[in-house]
Design a protein around this motif. Structure first.
Motif, mmCIF file in Angstrom:
data_model
loop_
_atom_site.group_PDB
_atom_site.id
_atom_site.type_symbol
_atom_site.label_atom_id
_atom_site.label_comp_id
_atom_site.label_asym_id
_atom_site.label_seq_id
_atom_site.Cartn_x
_atom_site.Cartn_y
_atom_site.Cartn_z
ATOM 1 N N THR A 157 20.780 -59.850 -64.765
ATOM 2 C CA THR A 157 20.173 -59.668 -63.448
ATOM 3 C C THR A 157 19.845 -58.191 -63.207
ATOM 4 O OG1 THR A 157 22.389 -59.578 -62.469
ATOM 5 C CG2 THR A 157 21.258 -61.693 -62.420
ATOM 6 N N MET A 158 19.576 -57.474 -64.291
ATOM 7 C CA MET A 158 19.183 -56.053 -64.263
ATOM 8 C C MET A 158 20.328 -55.128 -63.882
ATOM 9 S SD MET A 158 15.299 -55.850 -62.722
ATOM 10 C CE MET A 158 14.025 -57.047 -63.097
ATOM 11 N N ASP A 159 21.565 -55.636 -63.909
ATOM 12 C CA ASP A 159 22.713 -54.829 -63.489
ATOM 13 C C ASP A 159 23.496 -54.249 -64.661
ATOM 14 O OD1 ASP A 159 22.312 -55.178 -60.708
ATOM 15 O OD2 ASP A 159 23.117 -57.209 -60.861
ATOM 16 N N GLY A 160 22.908 -54.202 -65.838
ATOM 17 C CA GLY A 160 23.547 -53.568 -66.979
ATOM 18 C C GLY A 160 24.219 -54.539 -67.924
ATOM 19 N N ALA A 161 24.922 -53.980 -68.901
ATOM 20 C CA ALA A 161 25.546 -54.775 -69.958
ATOM 21 C C ALA A 161 26.632 -55.691 -69.396
ATOM 22 C CB ALA A 161 26.129 -53.855 -71.019
ATOM 23 N N ASP A 162 26.760 -56.873 -70.027
ATOM 24 C CA ASP A 162 27.882 -57.753 -69.718
ATOM 25 C C ASP A 162 28.575 -58.112 -71.019
ATOM 26 O OD1 ASP A 162 26.328 -59.716 -70.960
ATOM 27 O OD2 ASP A 162 25.620 -60.566 -69.066
ATOM 28 N N GLU A 163 29.433 -59.126 -71.014
ATOM 29 C CA GLU A 163 30.208 -59.440 -72.216
ATOM 30 C C GLU A 163 29.351 -59.993 -73.347
ATOM 31 O OE1 GLU A 163 32.911 -62.797 -71.830
ATOM 32 O OE2 GLU A 163 31.947 -63.321 -69.920
ATOM 33 N N PHE A 164 28.122 -60.418 -73.028
ATOM 34 C CA PHE A 164 27.270 -61.011 -74.049
ATOM 35 C C PHE A 164 26.043 -60.170 -74.395
ATOM 36 C CE2 PHE A 164 29.221 -64.797 -71.948
ATOM 37 C CZ PHE A 164 30.005 -65.192 -73.025
ATOM 38 N N TYR A 165 25.535 -59.376 -73.446
ATOM 39 C CA TYR A 165 24.267 -58.688 -73.654
ATOM 40 C C TYR A 165 24.394 -57.191 -73.355
ATOM 41 C CZ TYR A 165 22.659 -63.504 -73.492
ATOM 42 O OH TYR A 165 22.502 -64.839 -73.742
ATOM 43 N N ASP A 166 23.971 -56.399 -74.332
ATOM 44 C CA ASP A 166 23.955 -54.948 -74.176
ATOM 45 C C ASP A 166 22.608 -54.552 -73.589
ATOM 46 O OD1 ASP A 166 24.399 -52.261 -74.282
ATOM 47 O OD2 ASP A 166 24.129 -52.069 -76.450
ATOM 48 N N ARG A 167 22.542 -54.439 -72.273
ATOM 49 C CA ARG A 167 21.283 -54.184 -71.591
ATOM 50 C C ARG A 167 21.391 -52.967 -70.675
ATOM 51 N NH1 ARG A 167 19.805 -56.961 -75.099
ATOM 52 N NH2 ARG A 167 18.655 -58.923 -74.999
ATOM 53 N N THR A 169 21.024 -50.737 -67.222
ATOM 54 C CA THR A 169 21.120 -50.924 -65.786
ATOM 55 C C THR A 169 19.792 -50.465 -65.204
ATOM 56 O OG1 THR A 169 23.509 -50.518 -65.772
ATOM 57 C CG2 THR A 169 22.342 -50.294 -63.672
ATOM 58 N N VAL A 170 19.014 -51.405 -64.714
ATOM 59 C CA VAL A 170 17.679 -51.095 -64.219
ATOM 60 C C VAL A 170 17.784 -50.457 -62.838
ATOM 61 C CG1 VAL A 170 15.415 -52.070 -63.632
ATOM 62 C CG2 VAL A 170 16.727 -52.996 -65.562
#
Length: 280
Positions: A157-167, A169-170
């Motif tokens: 949800t654009m809020d950064g990395a979680d336990e599954f996805y290294d994304r 923070t938009v």
């Protein structure tokens, strides 16, 4: 006008493409403008393999819209172009579509796949375009063509990395430019992809891996892969265990497999003589 154009686009859904209820919601989000006449930007988020980009393509096909898609972009120049060593501006396809739409269609959908994986330098640049519907290249500043609609997909949800996805923070200013729609696995779709024994096993496995806290992907791809494997098994080329290793587990440790075997969901499937659960 944009409003009448949007309404005609939505009403021209092709009979050959039967949209799901979720797809109809996304279609309305894309085609129906806000009360001030401005188009919505639509962000689809959910686990990998839930068919987010495929959904956007189906919607584009249903309304006969132009379609363009990009994956993760690391530099804004990849989309907006650059001036080469000889002083010549290199205009990418993205800019041409922003200026003119695609293929003369009444509506053009530009899909930014894995948007939450792009660096903030890129998403902030596009934020100005999403907000003002104007963009700047080395050749000048231009209006986005009225036919163009922006869609993006991501795993968070654009809020950064979680336990599954290294994304990433938009930036919050970017997040506010989008209507959000959650996309999850559709059990009715899965029933069309594979036989009942595969569907029962993989849906049970998905619940089991969640119960056990394991990082194991159970997407539509696994359904089609096991359906393919059934024919190979029938020819005596592969065993059920081989198929599970190749199509589903893909290097999962023996300890994690044992954890799955002991989960109540898998035990229920074993009691029901599901051949895949028994092979596990």
């Amino acid at each position: 006008s944009e409003s009448s154009e949007s309404e005609s686009s939505e009403s021209s859904e092709k009979p050959s493409v039967k949209l799901t209820d979720n797809e109809k919601q996304v279609l309305a989000m894309i085609t129906r403008p806000q009360t001030n006449g401005r188009p919505n930007n639509v962000y689809l988020h959910g686990p990998a393999g839930t068919g987010k980009s495929y959904m956007v393509k189906r919607i584009a096909e249903a309304i006969d819209a132009g379609y363009w898609e990009t994956g993760i972009v690391n530099m804004k120049e990849e989309l907006l172009g650059f001036t080469d060593a000889g002083g010549r501006y290199v205009e990418p396809e993205c800019v041409k579509i922003l200026k003119h739409g695609k293929d003369g269609k009444a509506l053009t959908i530009m899909n930014f796949d894995e948007f939450d994986g792009m660096p903030n330098g890129v998403t902030l640049t596009w934020n100005n375009i999403f907000a003002s519907r104007r963009f700047t290249t080395p050749q000048g500043t231009f209006d986005v063509h009225p036919s163009v609609r922006f869609v993006a997909t991501g795993n968070t949800t654009m809020d950064g990395a979680d336990e599954f996805y290294d994304r990433e923070t938009v930036d919050k200013s970017v997040k506010t430019r989008w209507l959000f729609k959650s996309v999850d696995y559709d059990k009715n779709v899965e029933k069309k992809l594979a036989d009942a024994d595969i569907v029962a096993f993989l849906q049970g496995l998905r619940r089991a891996k969640t119960n056990c806290g394991l990082d194991l992907m159970v997407t539509y791809r696994e359904f089609t892969a096991l359906q393919w494997a059934k024919a190979v098994i029938a020819d005596g080329i592969m065993t059920y265990a081989d198929a599970l290793e190749s199509c589903v587990f893909k290097g999962l440790t023996d300890d994690d497999k044992e954890t799955l075997r002991n989960d109540r969901m898998i035990q229920k499937l074993i009691d029901r003589q599901n051949v895949w659960a028994c092979a596990l």
